[in-house]
Write a protein that holds these residues in place. Structure first.
Motif, PDB file in Angstrom:
ATOM      1  N   SER A  51       0.820  -1.216   0.000  1.00  0.00           N
ATOM      2  CA  SER A  51       0.000   0.000   0.000  1.00  0.00           C
ATOM      3  C   SER A  51       0.853   1.265   0.000  1.00  0.00           C
ATOM      4  CB  SER A  51      -0.944   0.008   1.205  1.00  0.00           C
ATOM      5  OG  SER A  51      -0.210   0.159   2.405  1.00  0.00           O
ATOM      6  N   LYS A  52       2.087   1.177   0.497  1.00  0.00           N
ATOM      7  CA  LYS A  52       2.980   2.337   0.531  1.00  0.00           C
ATOM      8  C   LYS A  52       3.926   2.417  -0.667  1.00  0.00           C
ATOM      9  CE  LYS A  52       3.022   2.664   5.536  1.00  0.00           C
ATOM     10  NZ  LYS A  52       3.853   2.640   6.742  1.00  0.00           N
ATOM     11  N   ALA A  53       4.078   1.319  -1.395  1.00  0.00           N
ATOM     12  CA  ALA A  53       5.040   1.256  -2.495  1.00  0.00           C
ATOM     13  C   ALA A  53       4.537   1.992  -3.736  1.00  0.00           C
ATOM     14  CB  ALA A  53       5.331  -0.200  -2.848  1.00  0.00           C
ATOM     15  N   ALA A  54       5.453   2.662  -4.425  1.00  0.00           N
ATOM     16  CA  ALA A  54       5.107   3.301  -5.693  1.00  0.00           C
ATOM     17  C   ALA A  54       4.963   2.257  -6.796  1.00  0.00           C
ATOM     18  CB  ALA A  54       6.178   4.316  -6.082  1.00  0.00           C
ATOM     19  N   GLY A  74      13.812 -16.302 -14.519  1.00  0.00           N
ATOM     20  CA  GLY A  74      12.373 -16.148 -14.572  1.00  0.00           C
ATOM     21  C   GLY A  74      12.001 -14.796 -15.147  1.00  0.00           C
ATOM     22  N   GLN A  75      10.722 -14.622 -15.410  1.00  0.00           N
ATOM     23  CA  GLN A  75      10.213 -13.375 -15.956  1.00  0.00           C
ATOM     24  C   GLN A  75       9.183 -12.809 -14.992  1.00  0.00           C
ATOM     25  OE1 GLN A  75       8.761 -13.896 -19.914  1.00  0.00           O
ATOM     26  NE2 GLN A  75      10.601 -14.959 -20.582  1.00  0.00           N
ATOM     27  N   GLY A  76       9.078 -11.471 -14.975  1.00  0.00           N
ATOM     28  CA  GLY A  76       8.151 -10.842 -14.062  1.00  0.00           C
ATOM     29  C   GLY A  76       7.540  -9.579 -14.632  1.00  0.00           C
ATOM     30  N   ILE A  77       6.608  -9.027 -13.869  1.00  0.00           N
ATOM     31  CA  ILE A  77       5.872  -7.827 -14.275  1.00  0.00           C
ATOM     32  C   ILE A  77       6.037  -6.761 -13.198  1.00  0.00           C
ATOM     33  CG2 ILE A  77       3.556  -6.879 -14.703  1.00  0.00           C
ATOM     34  CD1 ILE A  77       4.503  -8.623 -16.982  1.00  0.00           C
ATOM     35  N   LEU A  78       6.263  -5.516 -13.637  1.00  0.00           N
ATOM     36  CA  LEU A  78       6.284  -4.366 -12.742  1.00  0.00           C
ATOM     37  C   LEU A  78       4.888  -3.765 -12.722  1.00  0.00           C
ATOM     38  CD1 LEU A  78       7.954  -2.331 -11.030  1.00  0.00           C
ATOM     39  CD2 LEU A  78       8.172  -0.984 -13.127  1.00  0.00           C
ATOM     40  N   PHE A  79       4.302  -3.672 -11.518  1.00  0.00           N
ATOM     41  CA  PHE A  79       2.991  -3.044 -11.354  1.00  0.00           C
ATOM     42  C   PHE A  79       3.189  -1.665 -10.739  1.00  0.00           C
ATOM     43  CE2 PHE A  79       1.911  -7.575 -11.197  1.00  0.00           C
ATOM     44  CZ  PHE A  79       0.877  -7.624 -12.117  1.00  0.00           C
ATOM     45  N   MET A  80       2.705  -0.638 -11.423  1.00  0.00           N
ATOM     46  CA  MET A  80       2.715   0.720 -10.879  1.00  0.00           C
ATOM     47  C   MET A  80       1.270   1.126 -10.665  1.00  0.00           C
ATOM     48  SD  MET A  80       5.766   2.597 -12.955  1.00  0.00           S
ATOM     49  CE  MET A  80       5.797   3.993 -11.846  1.00  0.00           C
ATOM     50  N   HIS A  81       0.935   1.407  -9.406  1.00  0.00           N
ATOM     51  CA  HIS A  81      -0.441   1.761  -9.041  1.00  0.00           C
ATOM     52  C   HIS A  81      -1.432   0.697  -9.516  1.00  0.00           C
ATOM     53  CE1 HIS A  81       1.258   5.560  -7.845  1.00  0.00           C
ATOM     54  NE2 HIS A  81       1.732   5.739  -9.046  1.00  0.00           N
ATOM     55  N   GLY A  82      -1.030  -0.571  -9.416  1.00  0.00           N
ATOM     56  CA  GLY A  82      -1.910  -1.680  -9.749  1.00  0.00           C
ATOM     57  C   GLY A  82      -1.979  -2.053 -11.221  1.00  0.00           C
ATOM     58  N   GLN A 102      14.404 -26.061  -7.919  1.00  0.00           N
ATOM     59  CA  GLN A 102      13.501 -25.365  -7.020  1.00  0.00           C
ATOM     60  C   GLN A 102      12.708 -24.336  -7.807  1.00  0.00           C
ATOM     61  OE1 GLN A 102      15.543 -23.272  -3.911  1.00  0.00           O
ATOM     62  NE2 GLN A 102      13.694 -22.746  -2.821  1.00  0.00           N
ATOM     63  N   ASN A 103      11.457 -24.127  -7.417  1.00  0.00           N
ATOM     64  CA  ASN A 103      10.589 -23.147  -8.058  1.00  0.00           C
ATOM     65  C   ASN A 103      10.141 -22.165  -6.979  1.00  0.00           C
ATOM     66  OD1 ASN A 103       9.077 -21.906  -9.972  1.00  0.00           O
ATOM     67  ND2 ASN A 103       7.442 -23.412  -9.997  1.00  0.00           N
ATOM     68  N   THR A 104      10.353 -20.854  -7.187  1.00  0.00           N
ATOM     69  CA  THR A 104      10.018 -19.854  -6.176  1.00  0.00           C
ATOM     70  C   THR A 104       9.264 -18.682  -6.779  1.00  0.00           C
ATOM     71  OG1 THR A 104      12.096 -18.663  -6.496  1.00  0.00           O
ATOM     72  CG2 THR A 104      12.104 -20.401  -4.848  1.00  0.00           C
ATOM     73  N   VAL A 105       8.715 -17.854  -5.892  1.00  0.00           N
ATOM     74  CA  VAL A 105       8.084 -16.592  -6.275  1.00  0.00           C
ATOM     75  C   VAL A 105       8.934 -15.495  -5.663  1.00  0.00           C
ATOM     76  CG1 VAL A 105       6.051 -15.128  -6.017  1.00  0.00           C
ATOM     77  CG2 VAL A 105       5.785 -17.586  -6.324  1.00  0.00           C
ATOM     78  N   THR A 106       9.250 -14.441  -6.436  1.00  0.00           N
ATOM     79  CA  THR A 106      10.066 -13.348  -5.958  1.00  0.00           C
ATOM     80  C   THR A 106       9.322 -12.037  -6.123  1.00  0.00           C
ATOM     81  OG1 THR A 106      12.037 -14.560  -6.642  1.00  0.00           O
ATOM     82  CG2 THR A 106      12.308 -12.230  -6.205  1.00  0.00           C
ATOM     83  N   LEU A 107       9.301 -11.229  -5.071  1.00  0.00           N
ATOM     84  CA  LEU A 107       8.642  -9.926  -5.082  1.00  0.00           C
ATOM     85  C   LEU A 107       9.618  -8.858  -4.634  1.00  0.00           C
ATOM     86  CD1 LEU A 107       5.420 -11.034  -3.220  1.00  0.00           C
ATOM     87  CD2 LEU A 107       5.635 -10.674  -5.655  1.00  0.00           C
ATOM     88  N   SER A 108       9.548  -7.672  -5.228  1.00  0.00           N
ATOM     89  CA  SER A 108      10.347  -6.518  -4.809  1.00  0.00           C
ATOM     90  C   SER A 108       9.468  -5.301  -4.827  1.00  0.00           C
ATOM     91  CB  SER A 108      11.510  -6.300  -5.774  1.00  0.00           C
ATOM     92  OG  SER A 108      12.354  -7.405  -5.796  1.00  0.00           O
ATOM     93  N   SER A 109       9.725  -4.381  -3.910  1.00  0.00           N
ATOM     94  CA  SER A 109       8.973  -3.113  -3.937  1.00  0.00           C
ATOM     95  C   SER A 109       9.927  -1.964  -3.752  1.00  0.00           C
ATOM     96  CB  SER A 109       7.914  -3.098  -2.844  1.00  0.00           C
ATOM     97  OG  SER A 109       8.506  -3.155  -1.581  1.00  0.00           O
TER      98      SER A 109
END
Length: 109
Positions: A51-54, A74-82, A102-109
């Motif tokens: 909720s605080k992340a840009a 792996g590949q990922g998506i950047l979400f800005m304001h949803g 191993q298979n993982t999920v990675t998140l960054s803010s």
């Protein structure tokens, strides 16, 4: 062939397999959104951080594999304001005492 050469060839094949697979963009966005929603539902601290992340960068499917030499990608998506704002890729290599997949999920803010 020497065992070291077999290990090196096997590692190269693992790396090539990990990094040449691609996913449809719509599938990647929906998988990323689902992974983020699941994390936020299960972890109040993650919900507060989101909720605080840009922006939030989500890698819903990071695969790690190795035997002496290892790789992850792996590949990922950047979400800005949803909203999806960009597509990213993560890659890494390692060496040492390791074996497995191993298979993982990675998140960054």
């Amino acid at each position: 062939m020497k065992p070291t050469k077999n290990i090196l060839i096997g590692s190269i094949l693992v790396v090539i397999t990990l990094f040449t697979t691609s996913r449809a963009s719509a599938d990647l966005v929906s998988d990323s959104r689902r992974a983020l929603q699941q994390l936020v539902a299960q972890n109040p601290a993650a919900a507060k951080c989101k909720s605080k992340a840009a922006a939030v960068l989500v890698f819903p499917d990071v695969v790690k594999a190795g035997f002496i030499f290892g790789a992850q990608g792996g590949q990922g998506i950047l979400f800005m304001h949803g909203r999806p704002s960009g597509r990213y890729r993560t890659v890494a290599a390692s060496y040492g005492l390791q074996a497995g997949v191993q298979n993982t999920v990675t998140l960054s803010s």
